[in-house]
Write a protein that holds these residues in place. Sequence first.
Motif, PDB file in Angstrom:
ATOM      1  N   THR A  43       0.858  -1.177   0.000  1.00  0.00           N
ATOM      2  CA  THR A  43       0.000   0.000   0.000  1.00  0.00           C
ATOM      3  C   THR A  43       0.895   1.227   0.000  1.00  0.00           C
ATOM      4  N   ALA A  44       0.419   2.337  -0.579  1.00  0.00           N
ATOM      5  CA  ALA A  44       1.259   3.532  -0.681  1.00  0.00           C
ATOM      6  C   ALA A  44       0.402   4.761  -0.900  1.00  0.00           C
ATOM      7  N   LYS A  91       6.517   9.026  -3.233  1.00  0.00           N
ATOM      8  CA  LYS A  91       5.609   7.993  -2.731  1.00  0.00           C
ATOM      9  C   LYS A  91       6.172   7.391  -1.445  1.00  0.00           C
ATOM     10  N   GLY A 147       5.174   4.327   1.462  1.00  0.00           N
ATOM     11  CA  GLY A 147       4.284   3.187   1.614  1.00  0.00           C
ATOM     12  C   GLY A 147       4.928   2.082   2.414  1.00  0.00           C
TER      13      GLY A 147
END
Length: 223
Positions: free
Chosen positions: A172-173, A193, A195
Amino acid sequence: MKTDFLHSVCAVWHSTKVAIIRRLCRSKLFLSLLVSAAGGFGQVMGQASADHQFLQLGYFGKQISRPGISASKEAFHSDFDPFFEGKNSSLHHRFSISVALGMYTHPGNHTGLFTNVQLGYALHCENRFYWKLQAGPGLLRTFLARATYEVGDDLSIRKKFLAGNYQFMPLTALEFGKEPIAGNHLLSGYYLKVGAFLQYPHNTMWLPNPTFEAGTFIPLNPK
């Protein structure tokens, strides 16, 4: 007595589950089907979004500091406006599916190669900035950094070629960035990003890994 029985059942279930997952990951048929499905999916969806042919390319850090590289491509996207948004809203909502391929190195321990599918929900602003939440399944193959030996059926000791493991890699990010300009505009966008992903099975359990990515967009259909 009852507690010991429940513990025994849980232990047997966990060991059975891990053995099944490891056998699936080592199955050539399973891996061939996974690669074929990803390739066919990417081809079909890629045709559906020919106006958005960009490659996201950048740094991938496992546990932030263990360096690597990641490349991903949006295979499909669909823009929509929720019922609670007015027609003159400056925000645009987008659902997307991306396919990624990457690697990282944990010096002195192992090198990892991975592929994953990322389902994303994004909010895009009129000034090209966006926020995106992503999640999806992945597959990781580790290669040990040092020579590894195993005992054969005849009790001989031999070096194991490409020692390592296949592991599931759900992730997930949260991504923030600026959309690239359509056409022949190299490095016109960027993304950051943060995550996490899980390595499973890892020893007898699972291992969480925070990640950090930063990169740019490369046009694949310059005009």
